[in-house]
Design a protein around this motif. Structure first.
Motif, PDB file in Angstrom:
ATOM      1  N   UNK A   7      50.739  -9.574  44.412  1.00  0.00           N
ATOM      2  CA  UNK A   7      49.445  -8.905  44.543  1.00  0.00           C
ATOM      3  C   UNK A   7      48.316  -9.855  44.160  1.00  0.00           C
ATOM      4  N   UNK A   8      48.515 -10.634  43.132  1.00  0.00           N
ATOM      5  CA  UNK A   8      47.497 -11.616  42.729  1.00  0.00           C
ATOM      6  C   UNK A   8      47.269 -12.629  43.850  1.00  0.00           C
ATOM      7  N   UNK A   9      48.359 -13.136  44.428  1.00  0.00           N
ATOM      8  CA  UNK A   9      48.268 -14.102  45.522  1.00  0.00           C
ATOM      9  C   UNK A   9      47.479 -13.521  46.697  1.00  0.00           C
ATOM     10  N   UNK A  10      47.810 -12.295  47.119  1.00  0.00           N
ATOM     11  CA  UNK A  10      47.132 -11.684  48.254  1.00  0.00           C
ATOM     12  C   UNK A  10      45.663 -11.417  47.961  1.00  0.00           C
ATOM     13  N   UNK A  25      41.348  -6.876  40.218  1.00  0.00           N
ATOM     14  CA  UNK A  25      42.606  -6.522  39.553  1.00  0.00           C
ATOM     15  C   UNK A  25      42.433  -6.256  38.063  1.00  0.00           C
ATOM     16  N   UNK A  26      41.172  -6.311  37.606  1.00  0.00           N
ATOM     17  CA  UNK A  26      40.865  -6.069  36.192  1.00  0.00           C
ATOM     18  C   UNK A  26      41.629  -7.021  35.269  1.00  0.00           C
ATOM     19  N   UNK A  27      41.610  -8.299  35.661  1.00  0.00           N
ATOM     20  CA  UNK A  27      42.242  -9.354  34.884  1.00  0.00           C
ATOM     21  C   UNK A  27      41.215 -10.423  34.549  1.00  0.00           C
ATOM     22  N   UNK A  28      41.547 -11.261  33.579  1.00  0.00           N
ATOM     23  CA  UNK A  28      40.726 -12.439  33.343  1.00  0.00           C
ATOM     24  C   UNK A  28      41.094 -13.497  34.384  1.00  0.00           C
ATOM     25  N   UNK A  34      47.424 -17.652  36.103  1.00  0.00           N
ATOM     26  CA  UNK A  34      48.778 -17.744  35.542  1.00  0.00           C
ATOM     27  C   UNK A  34      49.787 -17.027  36.432  1.00  0.00           C
ATOM     28  N   UNK A  35      49.391 -15.880  36.976  1.00  0.00           N
ATOM     29  CA  UNK A  35      50.297 -15.149  37.865  1.00  0.00           C
ATOM     30  C   UNK A  35      50.580 -15.957  39.129  1.00  0.00           C
TER      31      UNK A  35
END
Length: 294
Positions: A7-10, A25-28, A34-35
């Protein structure tokens, strides 16, 4: 492969930015990087070329992209299958509507839908049909209500469709309004107020003029039909608008050539609809058949 990493990649690819993907994605930004790195390490190949300012896929990334979408679609389908036994329709439903459908069709649908399914939270976006197809391809909505395209890719599925008859129109004071039986040749000598050349409406009209070997003089293109109607009503040119927009501010011209387009509800092939989406489709079918007397 980890679904979160896919999901991070897409999301990075679709947004064209690590920072924008992280926000969605509500991430830093370090977390989403890192993902992606974990996925690249697992696959043994870089997926995104970081040497340019713009996001670019490597050969491996380009090969992974369609498989990543299919994997996440199958995870989505598995969730839908497990929730199929629930009699309660609830959750979030993300939909897209063209501006015209949003003004002239959507209110009746949503009035009934919100009454019958109060447990569903609607996330609604308005945009041009061509943009909506791209957003659907990126899985940013479950359904889109748009003008159907004759060049629509095979990975889109049409769940319902209905014709939208249109008419040639001018303002009441326009020269063409005074003609008893105007022809395409009469129209050809006046400016045309039409949506962008990429739209189905423009293609239908331009084909008529091309087949008649007549010039078409489009002016000030805009895809907002309400804006086109206003400019037509004050005499800036003639246009082609849906019949349900024709009122006393504009005059209908009978040029002997019927024009219509097709509107519809579109999803993605291979991606199962949620209970909320299926319920909305049922309402749309009932409302549109009632409206058209079917």
């Amino acid at each position: 492969m980890d679904a979160h990493s896919l999901k991070a990649f897409l999301t990075i690819v679709d947004q064209g930015s690590f920072s924008e993907a992280a926000d969605i994605l509500h991430l830093t930004q370090p977390a989403i990087s890192k993902r992606l790195a974990a996925l690249e390490n697992q696959l043994g190949s870089p997926l995104i070329d970081r040497s340019h300012r713009q996001i670019r896929l490597t050969d491996a990334g380009a090969r992974l992209l369609p498989h990543a979408r299919k994997i996440l679609d199958e995870i989505h389908n598995a969730r839908m299958a497990l929730s199929a036994d629930s009699a309660t329709v609830e959750g979030e439903l993300q939909i897209i509507a063209s501006h015209h459908i949003g003004l002239h069709h959507l209110p009746n649908w949503l009035r009934r839908f919100s009454r019958d399914y109060p447990g569903v939270s609607l996330s609604l976006q308005f945009m041009e049909s061509d943009v909506a197809y791209e957003q659907m391809r990126k899985r940013n909505a479950e359904l889109a209500f748009v003008t159907l395209s004759d060049s629509m890719a095979s990975h889109f599925m049409v769940y319902d469709q209905w014709s939208d008859p249109m008419a040639f129109v001018v303002g009441p004071e326009h020269f063409l309004a005074g003609l008893d039986s105007p022809t395409l040749k009469d129209l050809a000598s006046h400016p045309a107020l039409l949506p962008d050349t990429t739209t189905a409406t423009f293609r239908v009209v331009s084909r008529l003029f091309l087949e008649a070997n007549l010039p078409l003089h489009p002016q000030m293109p805009t895809n907002y039909l309400e804006t086109i109607k206003m400019m037509t009503s004050v005499g800036l040119g003639w246009s082609v608008l849906p019949l349900n927009m024709v009122d006393d501010s504009i005059r209908r011209l009978d040029v002997g050539f019927p024009v219509t387009r097709v509107l519809g509800a579109v999803g993605l092939t291979g991606r199962q609809l949620s209970g909320a989406a299926s319920a909305l489709i049922d309402i749309v079918k009932a409302e549109e058949r009632s409206f058209h007397g079917i």
